[in-house]
Design a protein around this motif. Structure first.
Motif, short mmCIF file in Angstrom:
data_model
loop_
_atom_site.label_atom_id
_atom_site.label_comp_id
_atom_site.label_asym_id
_atom_site.label_seq_id
_atom_site.Cartn_x
_atom_site.Cartn_y
_atom_site.Cartn_z
N LEU A 16 0.84 -1.19 0.00
CA LEU A 16 0.00 0.00 0.00
C LEU A 16 0.88 1.25 0.00
O LEU A 16 0.60 2.21 -0.73
CB LEU A 16 -0.94 0.01 1.21
CG LEU A 16 -1.79 1.26 1.40
CD1 LEU A 16 -2.71 1.47 0.20
CD2 LEU A 16 -2.57 1.17 2.70
N PHE A 17 1.92 1.24 0.81
CA PHE A 17 2.85 2.38 0.87
C PHE A 17 3.44 2.65 -0.52
O PHE A 17 3.43 3.79 -1.00
CB PHE A 17 3.93 2.06 1.89
CG PHE A 17 4.85 3.21 2.25
CD1 PHE A 17 4.71 4.48 1.73
CD2 PHE A 17 5.88 3.00 3.14
CE1 PHE A 17 5.57 5.52 2.08
CE2 PHE A 17 6.75 4.01 3.51
CZ PHE A 17 6.59 5.27 2.97
N ARG A 18 3.92 1.60 -1.17
CA ARG A 18 4.50 1.77 -2.51
C ARG A 18 3.46 2.30 -3.50
O ARG A 18 3.75 3.16 -4.33
CB ARG A 18 5.07 0.44 -3.01
CG ARG A 18 6.35 0.05 -2.35
CD ARG A 18 6.93 -1.22 -2.99
NE ARG A 18 8.09 -1.67 -2.28
CZ ARG A 18 8.07 -2.55 -1.29
NH1 ARG A 18 6.95 -3.10 -0.90
NH2 ARG A 18 9.19 -2.89 -0.69
N MET A 19 2.25 1.77 -3.42
CA MET A 19 1.18 2.21 -4.31
C MET A 19 0.86 3.69 -4.09
O MET A 19 0.71 4.45 -5.06
CB MET A 19 -0.08 1.36 -4.10
CG MET A 19 -1.18 1.64 -5.09
SD MET A 19 -2.56 0.49 -4.95
CE MET A 19 -3.23 0.96 -3.38
N LEU A 20 0.78 4.12 -2.84
CA LEU A 20 0.49 5.52 -2.55
C LEU A 20 1.63 6.44 -2.97
O LEU A 20 1.39 7.60 -3.30
CB LEU A 20 0.17 5.69 -1.07
CG LEU A 20 -1.16 5.06 -0.62
CD1 LEU A 20 -1.27 5.06 0.89
CD2 LEU A 20 -2.33 5.77 -1.26
#
Length: 98
Positions: A16-20
């Motif tokens: 999720l962090f990478r996606m955001l």
């Protein structure tokens, strides 16, 4: 530097962090280096958190990362002292009850 009374925060979901980071609240894409520069920490710290080599960050760092990406703190982070060992549903129940 974080005060001893402030909780440290653990990343909830590296994916999720990478996606955001690919599309922040402003629509920008951030690299690890960009995010580190904006937050004022070494980009290697962010890389280590994403890789699982660093377990937690200070509350100030967690808040600065969340703010820079454009999300609420608890979207990315969970306080280590209070809820890190709780199941996700239990964390949600605790937040709703607060």
């Amino acid at each position: 530097m974080s005060s001893p009374s402030l909780p440290r925060y653990r990343l909830v979901n590296p994916t999720l962090f990478r996606m955001l980071m690919q599309r922040t609240g402003t629509g920008a894409q951030l690299t690890l280096r960009d995010l580190g520069d904006l937050v004022g920490i070494p980009h290697t710290t962010i890389g280590n958190v994403l890789a699982g080599d660093q377990e937690s960050v200070s509350s100030e760092t967690a808040q600065a990362i969340a703010t820079t990406i454009g999300v609420d703190l608890l979207i990315l982070w969970v306080p280590v002292e209070r809820a890190a060992k709780m199941q996700p549903a239990a964390v949600v129940r605790e937040l709703v009850a607060a």
